[in-house]
Design an enzyme around this catalytic site. Structure first.
Site, PDB file in Angstrom:
ATOM      1  NE  ARG A 103      -3.850   0.509   1.807  1.00 56.35           N
ATOM      2  CZ  ARG A 103      -5.055   0.729   2.573  1.00 56.35           C
ATOM      3  NH1 ARG A 103      -5.320   1.146   3.576  1.00 56.35           N
ATOM      4  NH2 ARG A 103      -6.017  -0.247   1.863  1.00 56.35           N
ATOM      5  CG  HIS A 130      -8.515  -0.125  -2.811  1.00 56.89           C
ATOM      6  ND1 HIS A 130      -7.580  -0.994  -2.559  1.00 56.89           N
ATOM      7  CD2 HIS A 130      -9.123   0.439  -1.792  1.00 56.89           C
ATOM      8  CE1 HIS A 130      -7.810  -1.407  -1.193  1.00 56.89           C
ATOM      9  NE2 HIS A 130      -8.535  -0.613  -0.847  1.00 56.89           N
ATOM     10  CD  GLN A 133     -12.797  -2.052  -0.793  1.00 55.70           C
ATOM     11  OE1 GLN A 133     -12.161  -1.823   0.049  1.00 55.70           O
ATOM     12  NE2 GLN A 133     -14.096  -2.471  -0.716  1.00 55.70           N
ATOM     13  CG  ASP A 225     -13.594   6.022  -0.757  1.00 55.03           C
ATOM     14  OD1 ASP A 225     -13.596   5.881   0.621  1.00 55.03           O
ATOM     15  OD2 ASP A 225     -12.318   6.016  -1.195  1.00 55.03           O
ATOM     16  CB  CYS A 266     -14.119   0.909   0.005  1.00 54.05           C
ATOM     17  SG  CYS A 266     -13.488   2.613   0.182  1.00 54.05           S
ATOM     18  NE  ARG A 294     -10.585  -5.586   0.185  1.00 51.49           N
ATOM     19  CZ  ARG A 294      -9.976  -4.759   0.859  1.00 51.49           C
ATOM     20  NH1 ARG A 294     -10.097  -3.679   1.512  1.00 51.49           N
ATOM     21  NH2 ARG A 294      -8.712  -4.477   0.472  1.00 51.49           N
TER      22      ARG A 294
HETATM   23  N1  NVA Z   1      -9.988   6.539  -1.059  1.00 47.03           N
HETATM   24  C1  NVA Z   1      -9.600   5.984   0.200  1.00 47.03           C
HETATM   25  C2  NVA Z   1      -9.595   4.511   0.289  1.00 47.03           C
HETATM   26  C3  NVA Z   1      -9.408   4.168   1.614  1.00 47.03           C
HETATM   27  C4  NVA Z   1      -9.619   2.405   1.503  1.00 47.03           C
HETATM   28  C5  NVA Z   1      -8.243   6.515   0.529  1.00 47.03           C
HETATM   29  O1  NVA Z   1      -7.213   6.406  -0.312  1.00 47.03           O
HETATM   30  O2  NVA Z   1      -7.969   6.816   1.662  1.00 47.03           O
HETATM   31  N1   CP Z   2     -10.931  -0.563   2.473  1.00 53.70           N
HETATM   32  C1   CP Z   2      -9.909  -0.538   2.728  1.00 53.70           C
HETATM   33  O1   CP Z   2      -8.997  -0.979   1.889  1.00 53.70           O
HETATM   34  O2   CP Z   2      -9.538  -0.348   3.970  1.00 53.70           O
HETATM   35  P1   CP Z   2      -8.526  -0.213   4.863  1.00 53.70           P
HETATM   36  O3   CP Z   2      -7.891   1.120   4.509  1.00 53.70           O
HETATM   37  O4   CP Z   2      -8.802  -0.278   6.424  1.00 53.70           O
HETATM   38  O5   CP Z   2      -7.434  -1.408   4.592  1.00 53.70           O
END
Ligand code: NVA
Ligand code: CP
Length: 308
Positions: A103, A130, A133, A225, A266, A294
């Site tokens: 990540r 993502h 997801q 989101d 998500c 997930r």
């Molecule tokens: N769009 C959000 C998704 C988190 C799972 C982010 O990038 O923070």
């Molecule tokens: N939806 C998702 O990826 O959640 P986290 O940021 O908790 O991993």
């Protein structure tokens, strides 16, 4: 040469790959495939440059339940945080672990990691997309509606990483998608163009609109989101001013579809910002099914990248 299949974005997956992942994850969930030894002796290295609850825990539990092990590697606790190159990190980790899940802030960093690693690399979220997801979200939609082809998903909010992957995932599987964002917050234009091309093959439609009321017309699913993704905290005040008045998902917006419409997110949710408590806590909210899926989808993904 080791088997090397990455999952960096859904653009690389054929529609058949996506279907295979959905069907496999569903069978794993139903106990129809025994995966308890699939990762026996295998180690997943999980690099995190940002926080995570679902991605971290679901991958770690998946590895454990498949007979393997997962290592949580915080970017700043690795020498990466002190400037060691991504290239060297990728080459070294490839000598220790069997799969990397990362990540990261920059999708380019992820591509570099995958380029120099000679083991599979999975995107656990980047600024661009993502994919893991959205694969589990497609499973959730399939479970709830019994089909994907012809379903309509309306995404309301920020045209971010989740919206980008949703566009590709829907367009490849025949799901009609309509995205409503404020001006200047649209999904990545290259992603939109690719989604349009993929939709021509699957026979679905792709729409980018301004008004949430237009997007949600006849929608089976309304998805949103956060308005302030990780790393965008400095823009928080400005973003909330732009988004909250028109793009928050409320019960009025849900009922305006004129049909039974599920709510998806998500997570993590910022209750009172992109969605009201009333919506996320209601019977039409399937956010915890998404979160559960997930785990099942990570197992299918781990098998897939290992060629099982
Ligand atoms: N769009 C959000 C998704 C988190 C799972 C982010 O990038 O923070
Ligand atoms: N939806 C998702 O990826 O959640 P986290 O940021 O908790 O991993």
């Amino acid at each position: 040469m080791k088997f090397k299949r990455d999952l960096l974005w859904l653009v690389d997956l054929e529609p058949e790959d996506i279907w295979e992942l959905i069907v496999t994850a569903k069978k794993i969930k139903e106990g129809k495939i025994d995966v308890s030894n699939d990762m026996s002796g295998k180690v997943l290295g999980m690099i995190f440059q940002k926080p995570s609850t679902r991605t971290r825990v679901s991958f770690e539990v998946a590895m454990l339940q498949m007979g393997g092990h997962a290592l949580y590697l915080n970017w700043n606790d690795l020498q990466l945080g002190r400037g060691e190159s991504i290239k060297d990190t990728a080459r070294v980790l490839s000598r220790y672990v069997d799969i990397i899940m990362a990540r990261v802030f920059s999708h380019l960093d992820l591509k570099e990691l995958a380029y120099y690693a000679d083991i599979p690399v999975i995107n656990g979220l980047s600024d661009l997309c993502h994919p893991v997801q959205i694969l589990s979200d497609l499973l959730t939609i399939y479970e709830k509606l019994g089909r994907l082809v012809g379903v309509k998903v309306a995404y309301v909010g920020d045209g971010n990483n989740v919206a980008n992957s949703l566009l590709i995932g829907c367009a490849k599987t025949g799901v009609n998608i309509s995205v409503a964002t404020p001006e200047g917050y649209e999904p990545n234009p290259d992603i939109v163009n690719m989604a349009v091309e993929f939709s021509k093959v699957s026979g679905s439609t792709v729409e980018i609109v301004r008004d949430p009321a237009d997007a949600v017309k006849d929608a089976d699913i309304i998805y949103t989101d956060t308005f302030v993704s990780m790393g965008m905290e400095k823009e928080r005040e400005e973003r909330l001013k732009v988004f909250i008045p028109k793009y928050r998902v409320t019960m009025d917006l849900i009922t305006s579809t004129g049909k039974r419409t599920y709510f998806m997110h998500c997570l993590p949710a910022h209750r009172g910002e992109e969605v009201t408590d009333e919506v996320i806590d209601s019977g039409i909210s399937i956010v915890y099914d998404q979160a559960e899926n997930r785990l099942h989808m990570q197992k299918a993904i781990l098998r897939w990248v290992m060629g099982l």
